[in-house]
Design a protein around this motif. Structure first.
Motif, mmCIF file in Angstrom:
data_model
loop_
_atom_site.group_PDB
_atom_site.id
_atom_site.type_symbol
_atom_site.label_atom_id
_atom_site.label_comp_id
_atom_site.label_asym_id
_atom_site.label_seq_id
_atom_site.Cartn_x
_atom_site.Cartn_y
_atom_site.Cartn_z
ATOM 1 N N ILE A 1 66.997 61.206 95.814
ATOM 2 C CA ILE A 1 66.983 61.745 97.072
ATOM 3 C C ILE A 1 66.354 63.021 96.774
ATOM 4 O O ILE A 1 66.057 64.528 97.161
ATOM 5 N N TYR A 2 66.749 63.543 95.561
ATOM 6 C CA TYR A 2 65.804 65.123 94.871
ATOM 7 C C TYR A 2 64.597 65.013 95.099
ATOM 8 O O TYR A 2 63.770 65.980 95.633
ATOM 9 N N VAL A 3 64.078 63.877 95.083
ATOM 10 C CA VAL A 3 62.575 63.908 94.680
ATOM 11 C C VAL A 3 62.049 64.000 96.738
ATOM 12 O O VAL A 3 60.675 65.409 96.090
ATOM 13 N N LEU A 4 63.153 63.800 97.456
ATOM 14 C CA LEU A 4 62.973 64.261 99.153
ATOM 15 C C LEU A 4 62.653 65.253 98.481
ATOM 16 O O LEU A 4 61.934 66.684 99.474
ATOM 17 N N VAL A 5 63.701 66.273 97.960
ATOM 18 C CA VAL A 5 63.918 67.761 97.686
ATOM 19 C C VAL A 5 63.249 68.505 97.587
ATOM 20 O O VAL A 5 62.041 69.838 98.493
ATOM 21 N N ALA A 6 63.134 68.186 96.295
ATOM 22 C CA ALA A 6 60.996 68.465 95.598
ATOM 23 C C ALA A 6 60.017 68.432 97.050
ATOM 24 O O ALA A 6 59.331 69.386 96.792
ATOM 25 N N ALA A 7 59.698 67.188 97.160
ATOM 26 C CA ALA A 7 58.426 66.716 98.319
ATOM 27 C C ALA A 7 58.744 67.834 99.191
ATOM 28 O O ALA A 7 57.483 68.708 100.156
ATOM 29 N N MET A 8 60.242 68.838 99.863
ATOM 30 C CA MET A 8 59.978 69.588 101.388
ATOM 31 C C MET A 8 59.928 71.018 100.359
ATOM 32 O O MET A 8 59.117 71.571 101.529
ATOM 33 N N ALA A 9 60.134 70.951 99.241
ATOM 34 C CA ALA A 9 60.139 72.719 98.666
ATOM 35 C C ALA A 9 58.551 72.663 98.702
ATOM 36 O O ALA A 9 58.048 73.390 98.716
ATOM 37 N N GLY A 10 57.751 71.715 98.362
ATOM 38 C CA GLY A 10 56.602 71.754 98.181
ATOM 39 C C GLY A 10 56.529 72.249 99.040
ATOM 40 O O GLY A 10 54.973 73.198 99.446
ATOM 41 N N SER A 11 55.767 71.160 100.325
ATOM 42 C CA SER A 11 55.882 72.026 101.547
ATOM 43 C C SER A 11 55.834 73.791 101.964
ATOM 44 O O SER A 11 55.354 73.719 102.487
ATOM 45 N N ILE A 12 56.997 73.152 101.866
ATOM 46 C CA ILE A 12 57.475 74.903 102.168
ATOM 47 C C ILE A 12 56.494 76.130 101.325
ATOM 48 O O ILE A 12 56.301 76.913 102.279
ATOM 49 N N VAL A 13 56.815 75.632 100.117
ATOM 50 C CA VAL A 13 55.541 76.939 99.686
ATOM 51 C C VAL A 13 54.388 76.829 100.243
ATOM 52 O O VAL A 13 53.889 78.070 100.559
ATOM 53 N N SER A 14 53.571 75.795 100.588
ATOM 54 C CA SER A 14 52.736 75.839 100.576
ATOM 55 C C SER A 14 51.772 75.527 102.693
ATOM 56 O O SER A 14 50.824 75.042 102.463
ATOM 57 N N ARG A 15 53.301 76.212 103.110
ATOM 58 C CA ARG A 15 52.712 75.497 104.507
ATOM 59 C C ARG A 15 51.715 77.228 105.276
ATOM 60 O O ARG A 15 51.578 76.649 105.953
ATOM 61 N N ASN A 16 51.940 78.376 104.878
ATOM 62 C CA ASN A 16 50.733 78.920 105.454
ATOM 63 C C ASN A 16 49.293 78.309 104.120
ATOM 64 O O ASN A 16 48.488 79.509 104.185
#
Length: 246
Positions: free
Chosen positions: A140-155
């Motif tokens: 679950i922590y790994v999935l949250v970190a991957a989602m955070a990376g996608s949010i940071v690089s969305r623009n």
């Protein structure tokens, strides 16, 4: 004397009749009309000549041990032909049934082999029971970190949007689930060894990454030592100024 002609008339026919009957009943010699004198006499049958029937062959018991030397010259009967066709049909069906059974057994063996290989591979990825690593909160922590990376690089551009979540998730996995990530890396390496080009590129990239990390650590140690020296020099200078001010 008067009866003598009458008696003679009656006696001659009776005598002739007796002689004729005795010759018929008891013949002493055979007379042939117009028979040649020098050739043997043969009697002809009163019926036409009949062709003699062939004698039936003698029955000989067959001996199964000794092969028969004479082969039948007659053509096979319909029953023999039907039995031959049935035999060929049974052999055809038996051969194809055996082939289908062999292929089915091979297919089932391959499926069972794939199933056992998949289950053993998944089981080998799990951390050992004696370790404190748990898959459920760590994943679950790994999935949250991957989602955070996608949010940071969305623009950002498409390259960063595809690489940053993966890099952040992999980094979080090595931090939270180190044993599991090591097992996953070993499994990927076993598959990469089957393709020499991929394995060589992987080794090159891995060597470059390890060298970069080593240089970063060395420069970090140097920067930390340099910063500690500067802090120490500044502190000593401040302490000297304080002493001079007193």
């Amino acid at each position: 004397m008067a009866f003598r002609p009458i008696l003679r008339r009656r006696t001659i026919p009776a005598t002739a009749s007796i002689l004729l009957a005795s010759n018929i009943l008891f013949p002493k010699a055979t007379l042939h009309a117009e028979a040649p004198s020098g050739e043997p006499l043969t009697r002809k049958p009163i019926y036409d000549d009949l062709t003699p029937l062939p004698k039936p062959p003698k029955y000989k018991p067959s001996n199964p041990d000794s092969p028969s030397s004479s082969s039948p010259s007659s053509s096979p009967t319909p029953t023999d032909r039907l039995a031959s066709q049935v035999r060929h049909a049974r052999l055809f069906l038996n051969t194809h049934a055996a082939t289908a059974e062999t292929r089915l057994n091979t297919l089932m063996s391959s499926i069972l082999h794939l199933e056992s290989s998949f289950t053993s591979t998944i089981a080998s990825l799990a951390p050992p029971p004696e370790s404190n690593e748990r898959l459920l909160p760590g994943s679950i922590y790994v999935l949250v970190a991957a989602m955070a990376g996608s949010i940071v690089s969305r623009n950002r551009n498409i390259l960063l949007r595809a690489s940053v979540p993966v890099a952040v998730g992999v980094g979080a996995g090595w931090v939270v689930l180190p044993l599991t990530m090591r097992n996953v890396g070993d499994l990927l390496w076993r598959y990469e060894e089957k393709v020499p080009v991929v394995s060589m590129n992987h080794m090159r990239i891995r060597g470059a990454a390890e060298e970069s990390w080593r240089q970063i650590k060395i420069h970090g140690e140097l920067m930390r030592g340099w910063s500690e020296e500067r802090v120490k020099d500044g502190r000593e200078a401040v302490e000297g100024w304080v002493r001079k001010g007193r």
